[in-house]
Motif scaffolding. Structure first.
Motif, short mmCIF file in Angstrom:
data_model
loop_
_atom_site.label_atom_id
_atom_site.label_comp_id
_atom_site.label_asym_id
_atom_site.label_seq_id
_atom_site.Cartn_x
_atom_site.Cartn_y
_atom_site.Cartn_z
N GLY A 1 32.76 38.60 35.27
CA GLY A 1 33.25 37.23 35.16
C GLY A 1 34.67 37.18 34.63
N VAL A 2 34.96 37.96 33.59
CA VAL A 2 36.31 38.00 33.02
C VAL A 2 37.30 38.57 34.03
CG1 VAL A 2 37.75 39.09 31.25
CG2 VAL A 2 35.52 38.12 30.63
N ALA A 3 36.90 39.63 34.75
CA ALA A 3 37.78 40.24 35.74
C ALA A 3 38.14 39.24 36.84
CB ALA A 3 37.12 41.48 36.34
N LEU A 4 37.16 38.45 37.28
CA LEU A 4 37.43 37.47 38.34
C LEU A 4 38.32 36.34 37.84
CD1 LEU A 4 33.94 37.28 40.07
CD2 LEU A 4 36.05 38.18 41.05
N LEU A 5 38.13 35.93 36.59
CA LEU A 5 39.00 34.90 36.04
C LEU A 5 40.43 35.42 35.88
CD1 LEU A 5 36.79 33.12 33.34
CD2 LEU A 5 37.47 32.29 35.60
N ALA A 6 40.56 36.69 35.46
CA ALA A 6 41.89 37.29 35.34
C ALA A 6 42.56 37.39 36.72
CB ALA A 6 41.78 38.67 34.70
N GLU A 7 41.77 37.75 37.72
CA GLU A 7 42.30 37.83 39.09
C GLU A 7 42.75 36.46 39.57
OE1 GLU A 7 41.96 37.00 43.23
OE2 GLU A 7 40.09 36.88 42.10
N CYS A 8 41.97 35.43 39.22
CA CYS A 8 42.33 34.06 39.58
C CYS A 8 43.66 33.67 38.95
CB CYS A 8 41.24 33.10 39.13
SG CYS A 8 41.75 31.36 39.11
N ALA A 9 43.79 33.93 37.65
CA ALA A 9 45.02 33.57 36.94
C ALA A 9 46.22 34.30 37.54
CB ALA A 9 44.87 33.91 35.45
N ALA A 10 46.05 35.60 37.81
CA ALA A 10 47.15 36.38 38.38
C ALA A 10 47.54 35.86 39.76
CB ALA A 10 46.75 37.85 38.46
N ARG A 11 46.54 35.48 40.56
CA ARG A 11 46.83 35.00 41.91
C ARG A 11 47.56 33.65 41.87
NH1 ARG A 11 43.88 35.77 47.16
NH2 ARG A 11 42.48 37.13 46.01
N VAL A 12 47.12 32.76 40.98
CA VAL A 12 47.77 31.45 40.89
C VAL A 12 49.21 31.60 40.38
CG1 VAL A 12 47.73 29.23 39.70
CG2 VAL A 12 45.60 30.20 40.60
N ILE A 13 49.38 32.45 39.36
CA ILE A 13 50.73 32.68 38.84
C ILE A 13 51.62 33.28 39.91
CG2 ILE A 13 52.09 34.04 37.19
CD1 ILE A 13 49.72 33.72 35.23
N GLY A 14 51.07 34.28 40.64
CA GLY A 14 51.84 34.92 41.70
C GLY A 14 52.21 33.96 42.81
#
Length: 224
Positions: free
Chosen positions: A169-182
């Protein structure tokens, strides 16, 4: 009489290992793999529109959720998660005209999955177990029975089981944040060429940080 009963038990047909393995993997295939494969086949391979592809690919998990509710009187967590993710994708697909928003869309969908997995761990029904169980037990009936028994009786097993879902769950949220920022920090052309790397990085991180927990679950199963 005892001899007859024993002979009957021995000669009674037993389900094959292959059939047991297929039964264990069927929920994962129907609720997760089939919708994902169907979406990419329809949208990328056949050129079907995003909304239509999402709607059509949601049919298998929808039927699975309805079947589970009617037959077993409970909610199929994995199917419900797939449907929620599909609904989020359809809603976001309705927003058009901003390429950066469309690039960020998939990250937002990932956040739906991540939040759902974290909530499932918090309430003691970790969603990642649906994927882990057939892989760790190798669909062996004895190991699957041991899994069910440990899930009921072993506090350590339940803690490790929840821990795996927390990591994912944490990994997917981190991936989400990175994708939105990118999507908003990088040039659109650059983000288009590397956006799939965010998913790969998130999955690799989740596998790496959950590895010790998965190994501990395997050890507990062997000693059960």
């Amino acid at each position: 009489m005892a001899t007859v009963c024993t002979m009957t038990a021995i000669t009674a047909p037993q389900p094959s290992a292959g059939r047991a393995r297929l039964a264990a993997l069927t929920p994962l295939l129907v609720d997760a793999a089939l919708p994902l494969a169907g979406y990419y086949l329809l949208s990328k391979g056949l050129g079907v529109g995003t909304v239509a592809a999402l709607a059509i690919s949601s049919v298998p998990p929808a039927l699975s959720a309805a079947w589970t509710a009617l037959r077993r009187h409970r909610v199929n967590g994995l199917a419900a998660l797939t449907l929620a993710t599909t609904a989020a994708g359809i809603a976001l697909s309705a927003v058009t005209g901003d390429p950066r928003l469309m690039l960020a869309k998939d990250g937002v969908v990932s956040s739906v999955i991540g939040i759902a997995i974290l909530l499932s761990a918090a309430v003691g029904r970790p969603l990642m177990s649906a994927a882990l169980k057939p892989m760790i037990t190798k669909a062996d009936p004895a190991r699957m029975s041991a899994w069910d028994r440990l899930s009921r009786t072993s506090a350590e097993f339940r803690d490790v089981e929840r821990g795996v879902s927390v990591v994912w769950g944490v990994a997917l949220l981190a991936e989400c944040a990175a994708r939105v920022i990118g999507a908003y920090a990088l040039p659109v052309a650059t983000m288009l060429s590397v956006h799939s790397l965010f998913v790969i990085a998130g999955v690799i991180a989740a596998i790496k940080f959950s590895k010790s927990r998965v190994e501990r679950m395997s050890a507990l199963l062997r000693s059960a």
